[in-house]
Write an enzyme that holds these catalytic residues in place. Structure first.
Site, PDB file in Angstrom:
ATOM      1  N   ASP A 159       0.858  -1.194   0.000  1.00  0.00           N
ATOM      2  CA  ASP A 159       0.000   0.000   0.000  1.00  0.00           C
ATOM      3  C   ASP A 159       0.884   1.230   0.000  1.00  0.00           C
ATOM      4  O   ASP A 159       1.850   1.290   0.762  1.00  0.00           O
ATOM      5  CB  ASP A 159      -0.862   0.028   1.270  1.00  0.00           C
ATOM      6  CG  ASP A 159      -2.245  -0.536   1.027  1.00  0.00           C
ATOM      7  OD1 ASP A 159      -2.380  -1.310   0.056  1.00  0.00           O
ATOM      8  OD2 ASP A 159      -3.163  -0.202   1.804  1.00  0.00           O
ATOM      9  N   LEU A 160       0.539   2.206  -0.852  1.00  0.00           N
ATOM     10  CA  LEU A 160       1.322   3.441  -0.832  1.00  0.00           C
ATOM     11  C   LEU A 160       0.925   4.259   0.394  1.00  0.00           C
ATOM     12  O   LEU A 160      -0.246   4.342   0.752  1.00  0.00           O
ATOM     13  CB  LEU A 160       1.069   4.249  -2.105  1.00  0.00           C
ATOM     14  CG  LEU A 160       1.396   3.554  -3.424  1.00  0.00           C
ATOM     15  CD1 LEU A 160       1.262   4.530  -4.580  1.00  0.00           C
ATOM     16  CD2 LEU A 160       2.801   2.951  -3.397  1.00  0.00           C
ATOM     17  N   ASP A 199      -4.428   2.800  -4.697  1.00  0.00           N
ATOM     18  CA  ASP A 199      -2.986   2.847  -4.411  1.00  0.00           C
ATOM     19  C   ASP A 199      -2.535   1.532  -3.781  1.00  0.00           C
ATOM     20  O   ASP A 199      -1.635   1.496  -2.966  1.00  0.00           O
ATOM     21  CB  ASP A 199      -2.661   4.044  -3.500  1.00  0.00           C
ATOM     22  CG  ASP A 199      -3.404   3.990  -2.176  1.00  0.00           C
ATOM     23  OD1 ASP A 199      -4.271   3.092  -2.009  1.00  0.00           O
ATOM     24  OD2 ASP A 199      -3.126   4.833  -1.307  1.00  0.00           O
TER      25      ASP A 199
END
Lengths: 337, 195
Positions: free
Chosen positions: A195-196, A238
């Site tokens: 996950d960003l 994202d």
């Protein structure tokens, strides 16, 4: 009928001769054809037609005063066909010579009155206009049908796509197909859920265009840090998933994670803007399960990812490192890998 | 080749010889698909292969197939637009023949990427005409023979038509109007209400 009226009927089949009282003394053949049951000769023109422009013309004298001006007329009874008209003094009398044309109402008029070639003067462009209207609407129909078919084909293609249009990475559907294939041939693999961090802020601060560029750049970095046989997928806004096929060791996967974290931490420059993100990773190994199932793998990778985020951003947590029941989570510092 | 022409040939085969025949033609001619798009453009070799396959399957000369196609374009109820657009050419068959000089310009006005060979009508008196089709679309003259025959029928005129082969100036068609009109012909109103 006089020879002059004959000639006028040929050249202007929609003309009329009026006397000073505004009574129709002669009507051209096409004009008369529009009201076949009503003899026009002898009737007042303003009884049959309403002058819609200029406004306020309601008597013969008013009409006489409008010589040379463009008039807009309309039949008082149905069908209320509209006309353009112009009048000049009648050269052989004291009244008016008025010539009418359909203007833009022509398409309805030819239908309402079943007009043919013979109803128009040879020099009149009406026939060409009608030809174009029909030809263009036939062409438009064909275009519309093509567009509809193309749209249908695009929808189907999107539905069947296994690629994420923005990044060119595999999408969720493609990812599941790959995982099923790997599991079916008893392949060993690591599933890394990435996950960003801070991506939402980039989107909010720098706009979606920069956000999209960041996602593309992230995809590129992930490809560079993995081998061709590994799978890099974007599964949400994202959220990314990496499948490391037949990893050599746990350490090898740790190293991939560490390189990703460190490269994604580097500021990315786009035009004058600089974005700073990072990422959190949760991983599982298929070899930790007797019979790995896709849903279970995702669930456990999620738990690891959650633990990684809780431990602060920019971390990598393996599911097997977590103590059962989720107490006293031990998180390895990625910088020490 | 313009998709409209290919689509017309496809429609002709389906309506005249059936869907099965068309699918066989499409396969045998290696089109790579079974349906042309009227608004796209295709390689000319596709049209050539398709026509050769149709002629072979129907055991008819290519010229005869093209002529039948021309007749179909005008007479088929599934393509009413073409007959109507042709009828805008004039009140009588003679008027219509004279309007053919403008045909390629008229077509281009409606669809600027559909280029048809220039036609020239040469009057020879006593109902005798020659129609010259400039080169550029081989076989167009044969299609025109079919079109002219069907239009004569539509106008109620009796015309004898003869394709005079290919020359340096293109193809030439001899037209003899025997009687104009020999019967009432079909009516033509400028406006039709859409269904």
């Amino acid at each position: 009928m006089t020879a002059r009226e004959d000639s006028m009927d040929l050249i202007c089949p929609m003309h009329a001769i009026l006397d000073t009282d505004g009574i129709i003394r002669h009507a051209g053949p096409t004009l008369q054809k529009l009201r076949p049951d009503t003899g026009m000769v002898g009737r007042r023109i303003l009884e049959m037609f309403e002058v819609t422009r200029p406004q306020g013309i309601d008597c013969a004298a008013g009409l006489m005063a409008m010589r040379g001006r463009t008039l807009h007329l309309r039949f008082r009874d149905a069908p209320h066909t509209a006309f353009k008209a112009v009048s000049v003094p009648d050269p052989s009398g004291t009244g008016l010579l008025i010539n009418l044309s359909f203007g833009i109402s022509i398409v309805e008029a030819v239908q309402d009155y079943a007009l043919t070639h013979a109803d128009f003067a040879a020099t009149d462009l009406t026939i060409e206009l009608l030809y174009l209207v029909e030809a263009k609407s036939a062409a438009m129909d064909a275009s519309r049908r093509l567009n509809q078919r193309l749209r249908g084909a695009r929808d189907i293609a999107e539905e069947q796509a296994v690629t994420d249009a923005l990044t060119g990475l595999t999408n969720r559907r493609g990812l599941e197909v790959m995982m099923k294939r790997l599991i079916a041939r008893n392949g060993r693999f690591a599933l890394m859920q990435v996950d960003l961090d801070f991506f939402k802020q980039v989107n909010d601060r720098l706009g979606h265009d920069v956000g999209d560029q960041v996602l593309r750049r992230v995809g590129q970095i992930m490809r560079e840090e993995t081998r061709d046989r590994d799978v890099v997928a974007r599964v949400g806004g994202d959220e990314f998933v990496l499948i490391i096929d037949s990893p050599v060791s746990v350490v090898a996967v740790e190293q991939i994670g560490a390189r990703l974290i460190s490269r994604l931490r580097e500021p990315m420059a786009f035009d004058r803007e600089t974005s700073r993100i990072s990422c959190s990773i949760g991983s599982v190994f298929s070899s930790d399960y007797d019979a790995p199932e896709i849903a279970q793998l995702f669930k456990d990778a999620d738990i690891a990812l959650y633990a990684s985020k809780n431990a602060g951003r920019g971390r990598h947590v393996f599911h097997h490192q977590l103590k059962p029941a989720g107490t006293g989570v031990h998180v390895k510092d990625p910088t020490n890998v | 080749m313009h998709g409209l022409i290919n689509k017309g040939i496809e429609r002709f085969v389906i309506d005249t010889y059936g869907q099965t025949t068309w699918l066989e033609v499409a396969g045998q001619a290696r089109l790579g698909f079974t349906e042309f798009e009227a608004m796209l453009t295709y390689e000319p070799c596709l049209t050539d292969r398709m026509l050769a396959t149709i002629a072979e399957r129907l055991r008819r000369p290519r010229e005869a197939v093209l002529e039948d196609f021309g007749t179909f374009l005008v007479a088929s109820p599934s393509l009413p637009a073409i007959r109507r657009l042709m009828r805008f050419g004039g009140v009588t068959y003679q008027d219509f023949l004279h309007s053919l000089d403008e045909l390629s310009d008229r077509v281009r006005l409606a669809m600027d990427d559909l280029i048809l060979p220039q036609l020239t009508l040469i009057e020879q008196g006593q109902g005798q005409f020659r129609l010259r089709c400039k080169p550029g679309l081989e076989g167009f003259g044969h299609v025109m023979v079919g079109v002219l025959r069907a239009m004569a029928d539509d106008y109620g005129a009796l015309a004898v038509l003869d394709h005079h082969g290919y020359g340096e100036q293109g193809e030439e068609i001899a037209i003899a109007i025997v009687q104009d009109p020999f019967s009432e012909g079909k009516t033509f109103e400028l406006g039709v209400r859409c269904a």
